[in-house]
Design a protein around this motif. Structure first.
Motif, PDB file in Angstrom:
ATOM      1  N   GLU A 122      -8.275   9.600 -40.284  1.00 58.02           N
ATOM      2  CA  GLU A 122      -8.496   9.805 -41.711  1.00 58.02           C
ATOM      3  C   GLU A 122      -7.196  10.251 -42.370  1.00 58.02           C
ATOM      4  OE1 GLU A 122     -11.451  12.198 -44.764  1.00 58.02           O
ATOM      5  OE2 GLU A 122     -11.199  12.971 -42.738  1.00 58.02           O
ATOM      6  N   LEU A 123      -6.944   9.702 -43.559  1.00 54.12           N
ATOM      7  CA  LEU A 123      -5.802  10.107 -44.364  1.00 54.12           C
ATOM      8  C   LEU A 123      -6.269  10.135 -45.808  1.00 54.12           C
ATOM      9  CD1 LEU A 123      -2.685  10.646 -44.628  1.00 54.12           C
ATOM     10  CD2 LEU A 123      -2.445   8.189 -44.971  1.00 54.12           C
ATOM     11  N   ASN A 124      -6.115  11.281 -46.479  1.00 53.29           N
ATOM     12  CA  ASN A 124      -6.462  11.322 -47.897  1.00 53.29           C
ATOM     13  C   ASN A 124      -5.350  12.010 -48.663  1.00 53.29           C
ATOM     14  OD1 ASN A 124      -7.159  14.253 -48.318  1.00 53.29           O
ATOM     15  ND2 ASN A 124      -8.655  13.769 -46.725  1.00 53.29           N
ATOM     16  N   LEU A 125      -5.137  11.523 -49.879  1.00 54.42           N
ATOM     17  CA  LEU A 125      -4.108  12.078 -50.746  1.00 54.42           C
ATOM     18  C   LEU A 125      -4.655  12.278 -52.140  1.00 54.42           C
ATOM     19  CD1 LEU A 125      -2.161  10.291 -48.642  1.00 54.42           C
ATOM     20  CD2 LEU A 125      -0.509  11.081 -50.286  1.00 54.42           C
ATOM     21  N   SER A 126      -4.229  13.340 -52.766  1.00 57.38           N
ATOM     22  CA  SER A 126      -4.484  13.566 -54.180  1.00 57.38           C
ATOM     23  C   SER A 126      -3.127  13.543 -54.866  1.00 57.38           C
ATOM     24  CB  SER A 126      -5.147  14.921 -54.414  1.00 57.38           C
ATOM     25  OG  SER A 126      -6.427  14.934 -53.823  1.00 57.38           O
ATOM     26  N   TYR A 127      -2.961  12.607 -55.803  1.00 58.61           N
ATOM     27  CA  TYR A 127      -1.706  12.493 -56.541  1.00 58.61           C
ATOM     28  C   TYR A 127      -1.812  13.364 -57.789  1.00 58.61           C
ATOM     29  CZ  TYR A 127      -0.764   8.584 -53.459  1.00 58.61           C
ATOM     30  OH  TYR A 127      -0.547   7.795 -52.358  1.00 58.61           O
ATOM     31  N   LEU A 128      -0.880  14.296 -57.920  1.00 58.03           N
ATOM     32  CA  LEU A 128      -0.892  15.242 -59.021  1.00 58.03           C
ATOM     33  C   LEU A 128       0.252  14.986 -59.997  1.00 58.03           C
ATOM     34  CD1 LEU A 128      -1.499  18.298 -56.709  1.00 58.03           C
ATOM     35  CD2 LEU A 128      -3.214  16.997 -57.961  1.00 58.03           C
ATOM     36  N   GLY A 129       1.129  14.078 -59.650  1.00 62.11           N
ATOM     37  CA  GLY A 129       2.284  13.727 -60.473  1.00 62.11           C
ATOM     38  C   GLY A 129       2.839  12.407 -59.987  1.00 62.11           C
ATOM     39  N   VAL A 130       4.016  12.038 -60.481  1.00 61.48           N
ATOM     40  CA  VAL A 130       4.630  10.774 -60.075  1.00 61.48           C
ATOM     41  C   VAL A 130       6.025  11.026 -59.522  1.00 61.48           C
ATOM     42  CG1 VAL A 130       3.330   9.342 -61.690  1.00 61.48           C
ATOM     43  CG2 VAL A 130       5.508  10.324 -62.413  1.00 61.48           C
ATOM     44  N   GLY A 131       6.393  10.210 -58.549  1.00 60.59           N
ATOM     45  CA  GLY A 131       7.752  10.225 -58.031  1.00 60.59           C
ATOM     46  C   GLY A 131       8.596   9.299 -58.887  1.00 60.59           C
ATOM     47  N   LYS A 132       9.823   9.688 -59.153  1.00 60.45           N
ATOM     48  CA  LYS A 132      10.717   8.890 -59.996  1.00 60.45           C
ATOM     49  C   LYS A 132      11.911   8.408 -59.180  1.00 60.45           C
ATOM     50  CE  LYS A 132       8.851   9.960 -64.140  1.00 60.45           C
ATOM     51  NZ  LYS A 132       8.667   9.173 -65.296  1.00 60.45           N
ATOM     52  N   VAL A 133      12.309   7.173 -59.449  1.00 62.98           N
ATOM     53  CA  VAL A 133      13.482   6.601 -58.792  1.00 62.98           C
ATOM     54  C   VAL A 133      14.692   7.488 -59.072  1.00 62.98           C
ATOM     55  CG1 VAL A 133      15.067   4.628 -58.805  1.00 62.98           C
ATOM     56  CG2 VAL A 133      12.602   4.254 -58.867  1.00 62.98           C
ATOM     57  N   GLY A 134      15.504   7.714 -58.036  1.00 64.20           N
ATOM     58  CA  GLY A 134      16.682   8.559 -58.161  1.00 64.20           C
ATOM     59  C   GLY A 134      16.435  10.007 -57.781  1.00 64.20           C
ATOM     60  N   ARG A 135      15.197  10.390 -57.610  1.00 65.46           N
ATOM     61  CA  ARG A 135      14.853  11.757 -57.212  1.00 65.46           C
ATOM     62  C   ARG A 135      14.643  11.803 -55.697  1.00 65.46           C
ATOM     63  NH1 ARG A 135      12.265  14.392 -61.773  1.00 65.46           N
ATOM     64  NH2 ARG A 135      13.595  13.923 -63.535  1.00 65.46           N
ATOM     65  N   THR A 136      14.469  12.997 -55.183  1.00 63.59           N
ATOM     66  CA  THR A 136      14.215  13.194 -53.755  1.00 63.59           C
ATOM     67  C   THR A 136      12.909  13.952 -53.590  1.00 63.59           C
ATOM     68  OG1 THR A 136      16.573  13.221 -53.223  1.00 63.59           O
ATOM     69  CG2 THR A 136      15.099  14.236 -51.620  1.00 63.59           C
ATOM     70  N   LEU A 137      12.091  13.486 -52.649  1.00 67.50           N
ATOM     71  CA  LEU A 137      10.844  14.171 -52.324  1.00 67.50           C
ATOM     72  C   LEU A 137      11.094  15.178 -51.203  1.00 67.50           C
ATOM     73  CD1 LEU A 137       8.327  11.184 -52.148  1.00 67.50           C
ATOM     74  CD2 LEU A 137       8.820  12.665 -54.099  1.00 67.50           C
ATOM     75  N   HIS A 138      10.446  16.322 -51.299  1.00 68.09           N
ATOM     76  CA  HIS A 138      10.452  17.318 -50.230  1.00 68.09           C
ATOM     77  C   HIS A 138       9.022  17.397 -49.706  1.00 68.09           C
ATOM     78  CE1 HIS A 138      11.762  20.863 -47.987  1.00 68.09           C
ATOM     79  NE2 HIS A 138      10.533  21.308 -48.212  1.00 68.09           N
ATOM     80  N   ILE A 139       8.845  17.187 -48.404  1.00 68.10           N
ATOM     81  CA  ILE A 139       7.516  17.168 -47.798  1.00 68.10           C
ATOM     82  C   ILE A 139       7.389  18.362 -46.859  1.00 68.10           C
ATOM     83  CG2 ILE A 139       5.878  15.855 -46.392  1.00 68.10           C
ATOM     84  CD1 ILE A 139       8.822  14.052 -47.892  1.00 68.10           C
ATOM     85  N   ASP A 140       6.444  19.240 -47.154  1.00 72.65           N
ATOM     86  CA  ASP A 140       6.126  20.362 -46.270  1.00 72.65           C
ATOM     87  C   ASP A 140       4.859  20.012 -45.517  1.00 72.65           C
ATOM     88  OD1 ASP A 140       8.176  22.264 -46.776  1.00 72.65           O
ATOM     89  OD2 ASP A 140       7.237  22.711 -48.705  1.00 72.65           O
ATOM     90  N   SER A 141       4.948  19.954 -44.195  1.00 76.05           N
ATOM     91  CA  SER A 141       3.804  19.643 -43.348  1.00 76.05           C
ATOM     92  C   SER A 141       3.389  20.900 -42.603  1.00 76.05           C
ATOM     93  CB  SER A 141       4.181  18.534 -42.360  1.00 76.05           C
ATOM     94  OG  SER A 141       3.137  18.284 -41.450  1.00 76.05           O
ATOM     95  N   THR A 142       2.089  21.151 -42.589  1.00 75.20           N
ATOM     96  CA  THR A 142       1.548  22.306 -41.864  1.00 75.20           C
ATOM     97  C   THR A 142       0.459  21.829 -40.925  1.00 75.20           C
ATOM     98  OG1 THR A 142       1.954  23.734 -43.775  1.00 75.20           O
ATOM     99  CG2 THR A 142       0.423  24.563 -42.100  1.00 75.20           C
ATOM    100  N   ILE A 143       0.570  22.181 -39.661  1.00 75.56           N
ATOM    101  CA  ILE A 143      -0.473  21.836 -38.699  1.00 75.56           C
ATOM    102  C   ILE A 143      -1.625  22.822 -38.868  1.00 75.56           C
ATOM    103  CG2 ILE A 143      -1.096  21.730 -36.256  1.00 75.56           C
ATOM    104  CD1 ILE A 143       1.731  20.734 -35.680  1.00 75.56           C
TER     105      ILE A 143
END
Length: 195
Positions: A122-143
């Motif tokens: 299972e994989l679910n996502l809730s999108y709360l905003g948009v990613g923009k070209v030229g920006r960088t995403l930071h992903i925090d993963s917690t087990i």
């Protein structure tokens, strides 16, 4: 423990690791090793994750491997087909979903002390905003859980520049195969649930 991220990748001109150092816990070697396998295997097999693996960077692992962080720069080819330059060119949600799945897969596999391969249930996502070209995403993963059969991780995706939360996801995986299988490159994965 600080580890340098200039590890050699035989036969490849670009290392999947960011230059410099990142904070790592004592068990981070498993995550670092799996991250290297991910980058090399994505390139070797020309996989769906190829474009992601070329830019994804493992930044840190803390709390005895319970937490990990990654960064991913957004490029023009990540754009949604209907995105217009005058609107700020938004990134396709599928790119963000793939980044979340790839990062949490590596994290859950590294967090499994038995070193088994895992497949998504299972994989679910809730999108709360948009990613923009030229920006960088930071992903925090917690087990959240590593059990005998299932592992669960949660990811928070933020824009590095603004700090704005873009997406929150939860990923459940089923562990399959033999102990130690996650660090071995194999042609196929099988489980009792194969159809």
């Amino acid at each position: 423990l600080k580890l340098p991220f200039q590890l050699p990748t035989p036969g490849h001109s670009h290392s999947p690791f960011k230059s410099g150092t990142a904070k790592m816990s004592g068990n981070a070697c498993r995550l670092t090793q799996l991250f290297g396998h991910y980058a090399l295997n994505a390139r070797a097999s020309n996989s769906f994750s190829l474009a992601i693996s070329k830019r994804l960077q493992l930044m840190s692992s803390t709390d005895n491997l319970r937490k990990a962080s990654f960064e991913f720069p957004l490029h023009q080819n990540d754009c949604h087909a209907f995105s217009l330059p005058m609107e700020g060119q938004t990134v396709h949600g599928g790119v963000i979903a793939t980044v979340v799945e790839d990062t949490t897969t590596m994290h859950l596999s590294a967090g499994d002390s038995r070193g088994r391969k895992a497949v998504t249930t299972e994989l679910n996502l809730s999108y709360l905003g948009v990613g923009k070209v030229g920006r960088t995403l930071h992903i925090d993963s917690t087990i959240l859980k590593v059990g005998g059969v299932l592992g669960v991780a949660e990811a928070h995706v933020k824009d590095v520049k603004t700090g704005k939360l873009i997406a929150v996801g939860r990923h459940t995986m089923m562990y399959i195969g033999e102990d130690g299988g996650a660090s071995q490159v194999r042609g196929s994965m099988s489980s009792v649930f194969d159809v």
